[in-house]
Design a protein around this motif. Structure first.
Motif, mmCIF file in Angstrom:
data_model
loop_
_atom_site.group_PDB
_atom_site.id
_atom_site.type_symbol
_atom_site.label_atom_id
_atom_site.label_comp_id
_atom_site.label_asym_id
_atom_site.label_seq_id
_atom_site.Cartn_x
_atom_site.Cartn_y
_atom_site.Cartn_z
ATOM 1 N N ALA A 147 0.828 -1.208 0.000
ATOM 2 C CA ALA A 147 0.000 0.000 0.000
ATOM 3 C C ALA A 147 0.863 1.260 0.000
ATOM 4 O O ALA A 147 0.574 2.226 -0.722
ATOM 5 C CB ALA A 147 -0.927 -0.007 1.212
ATOM 6 N N SER A 189 -2.304 -10.227 2.131
ATOM 7 C CA SER A 189 -3.260 -9.238 2.648
ATOM 8 C C SER A 189 -4.270 -9.882 3.589
ATOM 9 O O SER A 189 -4.697 -9.270 4.581
ATOM 10 C CB SER A 189 -3.988 -8.546 1.494
ATOM 11 N N ALA A 233 -2.644 0.892 -9.043
ATOM 12 C CA ALA A 233 -4.081 0.826 -8.776
ATOM 13 C C ALA A 233 -4.701 -0.435 -9.349
ATOM 14 O O ALA A 233 -5.557 -1.070 -8.712
ATOM 15 C CB ALA A 233 -4.767 2.066 -9.352
ATOM 16 N N ASP A 259 -13.760 -4.629 -4.821
ATOM 17 C CA ASP A 259 -12.550 -3.969 -5.287
ATOM 18 C C ASP A 259 -11.702 -3.391 -4.155
ATOM 19 O O ASP A 259 -10.618 -2.857 -4.406
ATOM 20 C CB ASP A 259 -12.911 -2.817 -6.241
ATOM 21 N N HIS A 260 -12.177 -3.463 -2.927
ATOM 22 C CA HIS A 260 -11.445 -2.888 -1.796
ATOM 23 C C HIS A 260 -11.371 -3.913 -0.675
ATOM 24 O O HIS A 260 -12.321 -4.648 -0.409
ATOM 25 C CB HIS A 260 -12.125 -1.616 -1.294
ATOM 26 N N PHE A 261 -10.226 -3.976 -0.036
ATOM 27 C CA PHE A 261 -10.020 -4.872 1.100
ATOM 28 C C PHE A 261 -9.134 -4.146 2.095
ATOM 29 O O PHE A 261 -8.100 -3.579 1.721
ATOM 30 C CB PHE A 261 -9.356 -6.173 0.659
ATOM 31 N N THR A 262 -9.530 -4.156 3.353
ATOM 32 C CA THR A 262 -8.734 -3.526 4.401
ATOM 33 C C THR A 262 -7.858 -4.575 5.058
ATOM 34 O O THR A 262 -8.368 -5.464 5.751
ATOM 35 C CB THR A 262 -9.633 -2.864 5.465
ATOM 36 N N ALA A 290 -7.088 -6.893 -3.953
ATOM 37 C CA ALA A 290 -8.262 -6.769 -3.091
ATOM 38 C C ALA A 290 -9.303 -7.837 -3.418
ATOM 39 O O ALA A 290 -9.884 -8.453 -2.516
ATOM 40 C CB ALA A 290 -8.876 -5.374 -3.236
ATOM 41 N N LYS A 291 -9.552 -8.044 -4.698
ATOM 42 C CA LYS A 291 -10.515 -9.070 -5.098
ATOM 43 C C LYS A 291 -10.067 -10.456 -4.620
ATOM 44 O O LYS A 291 -10.889 -11.266 -4.163
ATOM 45 C CB LYS A 291 -10.682 -9.065 -6.619
ATOM 46 N N ALA A 313 -3.588 -3.398 -7.300
ATOM 47 C CA ALA A 313 -4.272 -3.333 -6.006
ATOM 48 C C ALA A 313 -5.707 -3.832 -6.122
ATOM 49 O O ALA A 313 -6.231 -4.467 -5.195
ATOM 50 C CB ALA A 313 -4.250 -1.912 -5.461
ATOM 51 N N ASN A 314 -6.337 -3.570 -7.256
ATOM 52 C CA ASN A 314 -7.697 -4.052 -7.475
ATOM 53 C C ASN A 314 -7.735 -5.577 -7.509
ATOM 54 O O ASN A 314 -8.593 -6.216 -6.882
ATOM 55 C CB ASN A 314 -8.231 -3.458 -8.779
ATOM 56 N N ASN A 329 -10.598 -10.711 -0.843
ATOM 57 C CA ASN A 329 -12.027 -10.885 -0.558
ATOM 58 C C ASN A 329 -12.500 -12.288 -0.935
ATOM 59 O O ASN A 329 -13.331 -12.875 -0.224
ATOM 60 C CB ASN A 329 -12.839 -9.833 -1.306
#
Length: 229
Positions: free
Chosen positions: A10, A82, A38, A146-149, A45-46, A41-42, A49
């Motif tokens: 990140a 992640s 970006a 598309d987002h993961f913390t 994140a996928k 990162a997408n 998830n």
């Protein structure tokens, strides 16, 4: 020393998510794929998830990846890190296993809760025929968010991996903004072609089956500052 791979990733893309972060070549197929921070990162994140919401993985769960160096492999590995999974290198029970289609027979020796096959198609197209007992990674991952913390702390192996990566980056002389061209067929360890550049804030041009007659022109075209062949 950093101890969270997801945070290093990140931080690397935060300054300019649109710049090329990973450019992939395969001189055996003629493939070239370029991913910005970006875009990668997408995919990451996928993948994370998918692991949490579909595969039901929890922090610390073991995972395996029978995959060659590839931009999709980068997404899988960073997604696993992640989600705070522990990557296993030798056959053994895992919660989730990712396998290239040409290693499905080998994957059968791994007891796994969920199995995802990757065709590593140049355009990331779904497979026409999915190996028995596996789900198609590309088809499965597209439906996830598309987002993961990431978790605040890294996985149990993160610190050791990042320590190796930082040492490798120093050995190669990588600094922020550099661009490393690497022959991944000769250097398949993700510490070399993925983590070392990330820890230094550098980008990477990863080349499979490198045609050495093209090396100088490719290095110039891609504005490579360092070469690992």
């Amino acid at each position: 020393m950093a101890d969270n791979i997801a945070r290093v990733f990140a931080d690397t893309i935060a300054t300019d998510p649109t710049r090329p972060l990973l450019t992939w070549y395969d001189d055996a197929t003629g493939e070239r794929t370029e991913l910005s921070g970006a875009t990668l990162a997408n995919w990451v994140a996928k993948t994370a998830n998918l692991l949490v919401d579909e595969a039901g993985c929890a922090p610390g769960d073991p995972a395996g990846a029978l995959l060659p160096p590839h931009w999709q492999t980068a997404a899988v590995l960073l997604g696993c890190w992640s989600a705070k999974l522990t990557m296993i290198d030798t056959p053994g029970p895992v919660e989730v296993l990712f396998t290239a289609v040409d290693r499905v027979d080998e994957a059968g020796r791994w007891p796994a809760g969920e199995r995802y096959a990757l065709a590593l198609d140049p355009f990331a197209l779904p497979m026409r025929q999915v190996p028995a007992g596996c789900a198609d990674f590309v088809a499965a991952v597209r439906g996830h968010g598309d987002h993961f913390t990431p978790y605040p702390s890294g996985g149990e192996a993160d610190a050791a991996l990042l320590g190796r990566a930082e040492a490798r980056a120093a050995e190669l002389g990588l600094t922020a903004g550099d661009r490393l061209l690497v022959d991944v067929t000769r250097h398949p360890d993700p510490v070399d072609w993925l983590l070392a550049p990330l820890t230094a804030g550098a980008s990477v041009v990863a080349c499979a089956h490198l045609d050495r007659a093209r090396l100088d022109s490719r290095a110039a075209t891609e504005k490579a500052t360092h070469i690992l062949t």
